[in-house]
Design a protein around this motif. Sequence first.
Motif, PDB file in Angstrom:
ATOM      1  N   LYS A 111       0.806  -1.076  -0.090  1.00  0.00           N
ATOM      2  CA  LYS A 111      -0.006  -0.074  -0.047  1.00  0.00           C
ATOM      3  C   LYS A 111       0.903   1.379   0.082  1.00  0.00           C
ATOM      4  N   VAL A 112       0.276   2.278  -0.696  1.00  0.00           N
ATOM      5  CA  VAL A 112       0.991   3.404  -0.744  1.00  0.00           C
ATOM      6  C   VAL A 112       0.183   4.327   0.494  1.00  0.00           C
ATOM      7  N   ARG A 113       1.367   4.865   1.483  1.00  0.00           N
ATOM      8  CA  ARG A 113       0.805   5.685   2.431  1.00  0.00           C
ATOM      9  C   ARG A 113       1.593   6.922   2.706  1.00  0.00           C
ATOM     10  N   LYS A 114       0.937   7.744   3.468  1.00  0.00           N
ATOM     11  CA  LYS A 114       1.657   9.311   3.364  1.00  0.00           C
ATOM     12  C   LYS A 114       3.026   9.171   4.128  1.00  0.00           C
ATOM     13  N   LYS A 115       3.233   8.423   5.190  1.00  0.00           N
ATOM     14  CA  LYS A 115       4.282   7.964   5.845  1.00  0.00           C
ATOM     15  C   LYS A 115       4.333   6.467   6.092  1.00  0.00           C
ATOM     16  N   ILE A 116       5.581   5.867   6.297  1.00  0.00           N
ATOM     17  CA  ILE A 116       5.898   4.293   6.428  1.00  0.00           C
ATOM     18  C   ILE A 116       5.710   4.029   7.812  1.00  0.00           C
ATOM     19  N   VAL A 117       5.313   5.152   8.904  1.00  0.00           N
ATOM     20  CA  VAL A 117       5.071   4.937  10.035  1.00  0.00           C
ATOM     21  C   VAL A 117       4.328   6.056  10.509  1.00  0.00           C
ATOM     22  N   ALA A 118       3.084   5.967  11.083  1.00  0.00           N
ATOM     23  CA  ALA A 118       2.277   7.276  11.437  1.00  0.00           C
ATOM     24  C   ALA A 118       2.766   7.838  12.435  1.00  0.00           C
ATOM     25  N   ASP A 119       3.423   9.179  12.653  1.00  0.00           N
ATOM     26  CA  ASP A 119       3.981   9.639  13.732  1.00  0.00           C
ATOM     27  C   ASP A 119       3.443  10.979  14.136  1.00  0.00           C
ATOM     28  N   GLY A 120       2.882  11.534  13.037  1.00  0.00           N
ATOM     29  CA  GLY A 120       2.318  12.962  13.460  1.00  0.00           C
ATOM     30  C   GLY A 120       3.331  14.277  13.433  1.00  0.00           C
ATOM     31  N   LEU A 121       4.419  13.904  12.995  1.00  0.00           N
ATOM     32  CA  LEU A 121       5.626  14.976  13.243  1.00  0.00           C
ATOM     33  C   LEU A 121       5.745  15.713  12.053  1.00  0.00           C
ATOM     34  N   ASP A 122       6.256  16.775  11.916  1.00  0.00           N
ATOM     35  CA  ASP A 122       6.413  17.806  10.845  1.00  0.00           C
ATOM     36  C   ASP A 122       7.833  17.376  10.459  1.00  0.00           C
TER      37      ASP A 122
END
Length: 348
Positions: A111-122
């Motif tokens: 799957k294509v995701r915004k991040k490879i781990v969702a961390d909420g960081l900028d």
Amino acid sequence: MPALYNRVNNDELKRRMLESNEERVTLSFYQYHNLDNPERFRDELFLRWSKLGVFGRIYVAKEGINGQISVPEQQFEAFKTDMYSIPWLNGARLNISVDDDGKSFYKLKIKVRKKIVADGLDDHTFDVTKRGKHLSAQEVNNLLDNPETLVVDMRNHYESEVGHFEGAICPDVETFREALPLVEDMLEDKKDKPIIMYCTGGIRCEKASAYYLHRGFRHVHMIDGGIIEYTRQCKEQGLPIKYVGKNFVFDERMAERITEDIVSRCHQCGAPCDDHINCANDACHILFIQCPSCAEQYSHCCSKACSDFNNLPEEKREELRGQLEFNGTKFGKGRYKALRKDEPLDIS
């Protein structure tokens, strides 16, 4: 054009996997890298690795790749050759599972995701390449001998509940995103102390260690390869293993045993137990810990309400689905207070 997705029923794929005698190797890997076109890379990867019989879950994003997979043992060398032929993946660590029955995955999902781990960081606010120092298993054990050392579990509560390092700080969170600010607050007055962070395979600590260094922590360390690699090195080198219990994994196995210690309890009766299951009521599906006795009593459900619902005729279940709220309806993970096991189903 060749198929870029699985087209076989999930139940059939799972049945094939459970009945198969094929020897498979379960492993995880990750690599941060700037990808211009993750969608195209995803499609190419699916075509290449489906031909090798790879199963598992892989996330691709503009920042890189994160995968947990299984590979047929006879194709393992071919898989490594193919993976390492991709220049930016050449040499990436393959964390081989320490307790593997080959039944970890039954299909390939990329799957294509915004991040490879969702961390909420900028990520633009700090340098993600300036991360903590990687520690080998021997270095971990040496640093743990220092009474000033703080050990921080960067995983979620349901992961650390069944296994953790001795004396570890285990945040009561359901997501990595929640853990980052909570741990920072917990250690705000301890920025000069040596800190060891760990997670399953190391990927969460890569980002977290860079973030905490940015936030002023001075002696941030991370276990190279996470719990999986630490355990492998300890066994290979005859070192004492300072992790106790199971290592939670996100596949069909739910966990791999590191030591025989049972550090958690059944969420229903409180008996020593470290077996995670999902509630058999698919309208609930909450993840929780259940002992064999409670599994028999509640038909592998988290509560009497869920057990009662599962015993209704299929037409009645379909009629009520969406009208009733169960423990896991909102996708929370199991906790003692959530499992109201003796409340019957109310369909009045």
